[in-house]
Design an enzyme around this catalytic site. Structure first.
Site, mmCIF file in Angstrom:
data_model
loop_
_atom_site.group_PDB
_atom_site.id
_atom_site.type_symbol
_atom_site.label_atom_id
_atom_site.label_comp_id
_atom_site.label_asym_id
_atom_site.label_seq_id
_atom_site.Cartn_x
_atom_site.Cartn_y
_atom_site.Cartn_z
ATOM 1 N N ASP A 82 0.845 -1.194 0.000
ATOM 2 C CA ASP A 82 0.000 0.000 0.000
ATOM 3 C C ASP A 82 0.887 1.254 0.000
ATOM 4 O O ASP A 82 1.822 1.360 0.803
ATOM 5 C CB ASP A 82 -0.869 -0.050 1.275
ATOM 6 C CG ASP A 82 -1.974 0.979 1.268
ATOM 7 O OD1 ASP A 82 -2.415 1.373 0.179
ATOM 8 O OD2 ASP A 82 -2.416 1.377 2.367
ATOM 9 N N ASP A 104 2.793 5.083 -5.482
ATOM 10 C CA ASP A 104 2.012 6.295 -5.245
ATOM 11 C C ASP A 104 2.840 7.519 -5.630
ATOM 12 O O ASP A 104 3.583 8.077 -4.819
ATOM 13 C CB ASP A 104 1.591 6.353 -3.774
ATOM 14 C CG ASP A 104 0.746 7.584 -3.476
ATOM 15 O OD1 ASP A 104 0.563 8.419 -4.393
ATOM 16 O OD2 ASP A 104 0.263 7.710 -2.336
ATOM 17 N N SER A 214 -12.999 4.099 4.548
ATOM 18 C CA SER A 214 -13.634 3.613 5.788
ATOM 19 C C SER A 214 -14.906 4.401 6.053
ATOM 20 O O SER A 214 -15.003 5.586 5.709
ATOM 21 C CB SER A 214 -12.682 3.766 6.976
ATOM 22 O OG SER A 214 -11.762 2.694 7.008
ATOM 23 N N ASP A 256 -8.727 0.790 6.369
ATOM 24 C CA ASP A 256 -7.784 0.667 7.476
ATOM 25 C C ASP A 256 -8.396 1.257 8.747
ATOM 26 O O ASP A 256 -8.461 0.611 9.793
ATOM 27 C CB ASP A 256 -6.470 1.384 7.126
ATOM 28 C CG ASP A 256 -5.395 1.142 8.172
ATOM 29 O OD1 ASP A 256 -5.639 0.357 9.112
ATOM 30 O OD2 ASP A 256 -4.307 1.735 8.070
HETATM 31 P P1 13P Z 1 -9.099 4.683 5.543
HETATM 32 O O1 13P Z 1 -8.270 5.595 6.370
HETATM 33 O O2 13P Z 1 -10.383 5.325 5.129
HETATM 34 O O3 13P Z 1 -9.364 3.363 6.195
HETATM 35 O O4 13P Z 1 -8.290 4.388 4.184
HETATM 36 C C1 13P Z 1 -7.296 3.411 4.145
HETATM 37 C C2 13P Z 1 -6.494 3.474 2.903
HETATM 38 O O5 13P Z 1 -6.805 4.138 1.932
HETATM 39 C C3 13P Z 1 -5.272 2.657 2.880
HETATM 40 O O6 13P Z 1 -4.507 2.875 1.726
HETATM 41 O O1 G3H Z 2 -3.414 4.926 3.676
HETATM 42 C C1 G3H Z 2 -2.740 4.638 4.651
HETATM 43 C C2 G3H Z 2 -3.097 3.487 5.508
HETATM 44 O O2 G3H Z 2 -4.111 3.801 6.396
HETATM 45 C C3 G3H Z 2 -1.874 2.969 6.182
HETATM 46 O O3 G3H Z 2 -1.548 3.724 7.290
HETATM 47 O O4 G3H Z 2 0.838 4.185 6.833
HETATM 48 O O5 G3H Z 2 -0.097 4.426 9.151
HETATM 49 O O6 G3H Z 2 0.203 2.163 8.149
HETATM 50 P P1 G3H Z 2 -0.037 3.637 7.894
HETATM 51 ZN ZN ZN Z 3 -4.628 4.889 0.974
#
Ligand code: 13P
Ligand code: G3H
Ligand code: ZN
Length: 309
Positions: A82, A104, A214, A256
């Site tokens: 991600d 990204d 979310s 997330d």
């Molecule tokens: P949320 O913060 O809405 O859960 O999005 C998660 C996300 O886009 C991870 O890449």
């Molecule tokens: O888009 C980001 C996700 O919520 C991941 O969050 O980078 O804190 O693990 P993080």
């Molecule tokens: Zn994201």
């Protein structure tokens, strides 16, 4: 079954007008809660690992846990990086056996983003790995970087079409109003479905990704607040808006924050109700159960990916 890529998943999702949930994972309990839910609902799954998650848990631990989940359930699961911020992290994950990576480049100029994405696509495709890219800028907090709602930039559909054609990326994350974190909208939630529609008309069947998706479920916000938290003003993307997006070509929905809230709410509750407890299984167990129930509901009522194996 080995880890799978998202190609087949997205093709079926698009035809069936549903979306695949892409859930961020950071530890064993989160993985087990998500995977057990998907097993019960017979749903394909994307488990995604951020740079922060790799740093926290070490990529190898998360990969082995996901492999254990596949052995345990026989579900088709894609392991995805991600928000990969540069070529190096994408290469590391591809070399480590991830089946999907996100590059990204959304913070760069259009041309720089094209060049970076092309470099990752070339390396990934030569090794059977698929690539998600991003165009436009989401508001919210991600990896400690905060983008204000007014600084977010909606994806330009014409640019998106050109971007996909020039880079060969396998899916594209677009900015249509969602944002990362628990505070997504100051006013009423609004998504720019018109952008989605234009892209889908020009690129029929092309998989679109929604980050920051979310719902910030009120039940967990209330529980957090009741047990000493402060999430006043938290607001997410309403479930019916996500359902609609899933029928309009959004094939991957990233979640997330809802996992974090479910886990934290249950742990807060546990310690207020059982202040003398110090056995991690006593609070991580209910947190895992809450994640499972929440993901089950999302699969059935929001994503529509139940019974799609
Ligand atoms: P949320 O913060 O809405 O859960 O999005 C998660 C996300 O886009 C991870 O890449
Ligand atoms: O888009 C980001 C996700 O919520 C991941 O969050 O980078 O804190 O693990 P993080
Ligand atoms: Zn994201």
């Amino acid at each position: 079954m080995p880890l799978v890529t998202t190609t087949e998943m997205f093709k079926k999702a698009h035809e069936g007008k549903y979306a695949i949930g892409a859930f961020n994972v950071n530890n064993m309990e989160i993985i087990q809660g998500i995977v057990d839910a998907a097993k019960e609902e017979q749903s394909p799954l994307i488990l995604q690992v951020s740079a922060g998650a790799r740093k926290y848990a070490k990529g190898i631990y998360l990969k082995k846990l996901v492999e254990a989940a596949i052995e345990d359930t026989d579900l088709p699961i894609a392991l995805h990086l991600d928000h990969g911020e540069d070529f190096e992290i994408c290469k590391e994950c591809i070399d480590a056996g991830f089946t999907s990576v996100m590059i990204d480049g959304s913070k760069y100029s259009f041309e720089e983003n094209v060049a970076l994405t092309k470099q990752v696509v070339e390396y990934a495709h030569a090794r059977g790995v698929v690539v998600e890219a991003e165009l436009g800028k989401l508001a919210g907090v991600e990896d400690d970087i905060s983008v204000a709602e007014e600084d977010a930039i909606y994806t330009d559909p014409d640019e998106a079409i050109e971007f996909v054609k020039r880079t060969g990326c396998d899916s594209l994350a677009i900015a249509i109003g969602t944002s990362h974190g628990a505070y997504k909208f100051k006013g009423e939630p609004k998504l720019r479905y018109d952008i989605l529609e234009k892209i889908q008309t020009a690129l029929p069947g092309y998989p679109i990704v929604l980050h920051g998706a979310s719902t910030v479920l009120p039940e967990f916000v209330e529980l957090c607040n009741k047990y000493g938290g402060d999430l006043s003003g938290a607001k997410g993307v309403p479930e019916d808006m996500l359902r609609k997006a899933a029928t309009m070509g959004v094939s991957k929905i990233n979640i997330d924050t809802d996992l974090r809230l479910a886990m934290t709410a249950k742990i807060r509750q546990h310690f207020v109700e059982n202040p003398a407890d110090f056995d991690p299984r006593k609070y991580l167990g209910p947190a895992r159960d809450a994640i499972k129930e929440m993901v089950r509901r999302k699969i059935k009522d929001v994503l529509g990916s139940d019974n799609k194996l």
